[in-house]
Design a protein around this motif. Structure first.
Motif, short mmCIF file in Angstrom:
data_model
loop_
_atom_site.label_atom_id
_atom_site.label_comp_id
_atom_site.label_asym_id
_atom_site.label_seq_id
_atom_site.Cartn_x
_atom_site.Cartn_y
_atom_site.Cartn_z
N VAL A 338 0.86 -1.17 0.00
CA VAL A 338 0.00 0.00 0.00
C VAL A 338 0.90 1.23 0.00
N GLN A 339 0.75 2.08 -0.98
CA GLN A 339 1.62 3.26 -1.11
C GLN A 339 0.94 4.49 -0.50
N LEU A 340 1.68 5.16 0.38
CA LEU A 340 1.26 6.45 0.92
C LEU A 340 2.32 7.47 0.54
N TRP A 341 1.93 8.50 -0.18
CA TRP A 341 2.89 9.47 -0.70
C TRP A 341 2.89 10.73 0.18
N ALA A 342 4.10 11.17 0.53
CA ALA A 342 4.27 12.38 1.33
C ALA A 342 4.27 13.60 0.40
#
Length: 749
Positions: A338-342
């Motif tokens: 699961v990708q969470l982008w800052a």
């Protein structure tokens, strides 16, 4: 610290180095960090909020199917708060789920053995963690024993085995006593590991170690080995012959990566097998991209195995990486992550971040920072929290008076702070790296500056042309050194300077490479790219010479393409004019052809008249054979014209093919008549009865060659085949005419 009086503030509340590392205890939030260097103030960014939701969901009571594993990637550039979010995850798990096992890797290292021994934080770090792990192994022993016992047939002499298995699963029976009473071999652990992890790790030595861990004489030895030390002799005798992380050598380094990940996979698998949550936090995955290829490939292979274990057996793996690090992972890993982008902070979040740090120092609100300063902070730093905090600290220092007090931090202080933070490389160092770029490409420096020295500098002297390059005779590249471009006024000054250079070098074509020793935001880079025709190159130490060389190559290619486009435009214009001329001639031929089709009288012979009624030139000085060859050639061309006229009789218009034949015949006839006239004039100029001189023969040869060359470029093959009166085709007749005239005349004397 609260202000002493009114609007005075003391002691800079912003961190000297706002970098979070998952290393020391203070970094993990277990105690306050001095000078807020590790980010004591917290802001609930979307990244932190989304990650917290995933973590809470992971720790929610599992469904009937067991706990679902999660692998989460925190993705973004440096300074965007990924490590901060990871630390918040650590704090939340410790506060809400203190019994959950957790492993922490601050950043990967090629010497994974040393990292495993000295830096990896896990359950073995504390007595409580060791005790919890031993209980886990006991539970696991009970789990696999229950599975083994539950599969046996009932035996009246032993009681109901299913009841024993149920007692083991709900931990009301001691697995050691059950195994001893039933005489089951500890090999059941090995069998379970082999069945589940057989393709993942060297299961036998871990099975042996886990079985020995429950025996007091071996407990310390096993813990030492699990902590990364070399195995003791009793362990060697039982098949555990190597440390988890070898200490030296290239081969040992690569093998150590596999073994360390094997250890993490097995320990995590134990928790998942009995339904316990476990967490692995890994920071700075992109560091692996700097490793040698073999070590890098081994790491990503092992990391993929760990991802699969966590996702399939109820673990929570959270890692931070740059976009390049994420791209290096295989597609199979992406499917499980699961990708969470800052992202950067906007104006509101920037205000909140500043207020949080000031609040930690006892100041309410945004304190001495005025509205202009708060507006510029996210604009100039692109909302990167680390850059915002560094700029705030520097601006605070610039705003201090002689007593160290701060009354106001204006926008001008923020601008000065940005320049001081980003313009620290010496001018001579930038020029030295530019010189390296010129050496790499062997770029030709212009022999003289194409503009006066006063035009080479912008007003105020913030930009100057340091090199004039000459990649082509009619083009040049100006390499301009400049400092930070922060405001619209800066961009307009640069654009005006470049416009002046372009005007000064005309008609030369000019491209510009602007090298900025400082800060240029992405938005400002786009603006400069539109106004000066090329994006600026921001100076960065390490590989800048090669970057500058590549940028110069792109500009050179652009100059070449521009020249090619100009040539094509010129060619197109010339072809347009030629087409107009040809169209006019074709119209004239169409009218001539129509007139010929109506005229049924025999065509006049060449001896009598020429086209347009002109009399035949005086050919008396030519030998008879030469006159006959000219007469035959012109007659043949007349017959071609007559044949086309007869074919088109009765039609409304001639076909394009007919016009092509007619046009070619007309041009060849005109060339032939001019050739005959030039030869006749040459013969008339020679002394009667005397042999021609070398110069006269040379002139004759030139006349013949010009005719021959002119005929070669015309499509004379369109003129058709031979007729009954001539054995040669029209094409062959005119192609051989010059050679025959030369041969006859040169041999006549």
């Amino acid at each position: 610290m609260a202000p002493d009086r009114g609007d005075l503030w003391h002691d800079n509340p912003f961190p000297l180095s706002p970098v979070v590392r998952l290393g020391p205890a203070s970094d993990l939030g277990e105690s306050a960090a001095v000078a807020a260097d590790s980010g004591n103030a917290h802001l609930d960014t979307p990244l932190v909020t989304d990650l917290r939701a995933l973590v809470d969901d992971y720790f929610a009571p599992p469904s009937a199917g067991g706990r679902r594993g999660r692998v989460v990637a925190l993705v973004g550039g440096f300074g965007l708060g990924k490590s901060h979010a990871l630390r918040r995850t650590y704090q939340a798990v410790r506060e809400r789920h203190g019994d959950a096992a957790m492993w922490i890797v601050d950043e990967p290292a090629q010497d994974m053995g040393r990292l495993y021994r000295d830096r990896l934080r896990g359950p073995a770090d504390t007595p409580q963690g060791r005790q919890a792990f031993e209980e886990l192994v006991r539970d696991y022993y009970a789990y696999v024993t229950a599975a083994w016992v539950g599969g046996e047939e009932d035996d009246p002499r032993r009681g109901t085995l299913r009841e024993i298995a149920a007692g083991l699963r709900d931990r009301t029976l001691d697995p050691d006593k059950v195994v001893s009473a039933l005489r089951y071999d500890p090999e059941v652990i090995h069998a379970d590991l082999r069945g589940t992890l057989g393709e993942v790790t060297e299961h036998r030595r871990f099975a042996t170690a886990l079985a020995l861990l429950l025996q007091p004489p071996f407990r310390r030895m096993v813990w030492n080995w699990l902590s990364g030390e070399e195995p003791a002799e009793p362990l060697r005798e039982r098949g555990i012959t190597e440390a988890i992380g070898p200490q030296q050598g290239r081969a040992d380094t690569v093998a150590g990566i596999d073994r360390v990940f094997d250890a993490l996979a097995v320990q995590g698998f134990l928790h998942g097998r009995v339904g316990n949550p476990y967490v692995l936090l890994l920071d700075s995955l992109e560091k692996v991209l700097e490793w040698p290829q073999e070590a890098r490939r081994t790491f990503f292979d092992a990391f993929e195995r760990l991802v699969n274990i966590c996702a399939s057996h109820g673990g929570l793996l959270v890692f931070c990486t740059s976009p390049a690090g994420l791209q290096a992972l295989r597609g199979s890993v992406h499917e499980r992550v699961v990708q969470l982008w800052a992202n950067g902070l906007d104006g509101r979040d920037t205000r909140e971040l500043v207020a949080r740090y000031l609040a930690a120092a006892g100041t309410a609100g945004t304190g001495p920072f005025d509205e202009e300063a708060l507006r510029l902070l996210p604009e100039l730093t692109e909302g990167v929290p680390r850059e915002i905090l560094k700029t705030c600290r520097q601006a605070w220092q610039l705003a201090e008076d002689e007593q160290g007090a701060v009354r106001r931090v204006p926008g001008s202080a923020v601008l000065d702070a940005v320049r001081q933070l980003h313009e620290r490389v010496a001018y001579r160092q930038v020029l030295a790296d530019l010189h390296e770029a010129l050496d790499v490409g062997q770029w030709r420096i212009a022999s003289r500056d194409p503009v006066p020295a006063r035009l080479a500098r912008s007003p105020g002297g913030r930009e100057e042309v340091v090199y004039w390059l000459s990649p082509a005779p009619d083009a040049c590249i100006a390499v301009i050194y400049g400092r930070s471009v922060l405001l619209a006024d800066d961009a307009e000054r640069v654009a005006a300077h470049v416009l002046g250079l372009r005007s000064a070098v005309r008609p030369y074509r000019l491209e510009v490479l602007l090298v900025v020793n400082g800060l240029v935001s992405q938005a400002m880079q786009d603006r400069l790219g539109r106004s000066i025709g090329s994006r600026p190159l921001v100076y960065r130490q390490g590989g800048f010479g090669l970057s500058a060389h590549e940028a110069l190559l792109q500009l050179e290619r652009r100059l070449v393409e521009e020249r090619r486009e100009e040539d094509l435009l010129e060619l197109g214009e010339r072809m347009r004019r030629d087409l107009e001329s040809q169209t006019a001639r074709l119209d004239e031929m169409q009218r001539t052809l129509a007139g010929l089709a109506l005229d049924t009288r025999p065509a006049a012979t060449p001896q009598a008249t020429l086209q347009h009624g002109e009399p035949e030139p005086d050919t008396a000085a030519l030998p008879g054979p030469v006159r006959r060859r000219f007469r035959d050639a012109l007659a043949m061309l007349e017959s071609v014209t007559g044949r086309v006229a007869g074919r088109t009789a009765g039609r409304a218009a001639a076909t394009p093919a007919d016009l092509s034949v007619l046009g070619c015949a007309t041009l060849v006839r005109e060339l032939t008549e001019r050739f005959r006239g030039a030869v006749a004039a040459w013969a008339a100029a020679t002394v009667p009865g005397a042999a021609p001189t070398e110069a006269e023969l040379g002139e004759l040869r030139r006349i013949c060659r010009e005719y021959e060359s002119a005929v070669e470029v015309l499509p004379v093959h369109l003129l058709g085949g031979a007729d009954q009166r001539h054995r040669l085709t029209p094409a062959r007749t005119v192609e051989s005419l010059a050679e025959e005239v030369w041969g006859t005349l040169s041999a006549a004397w």
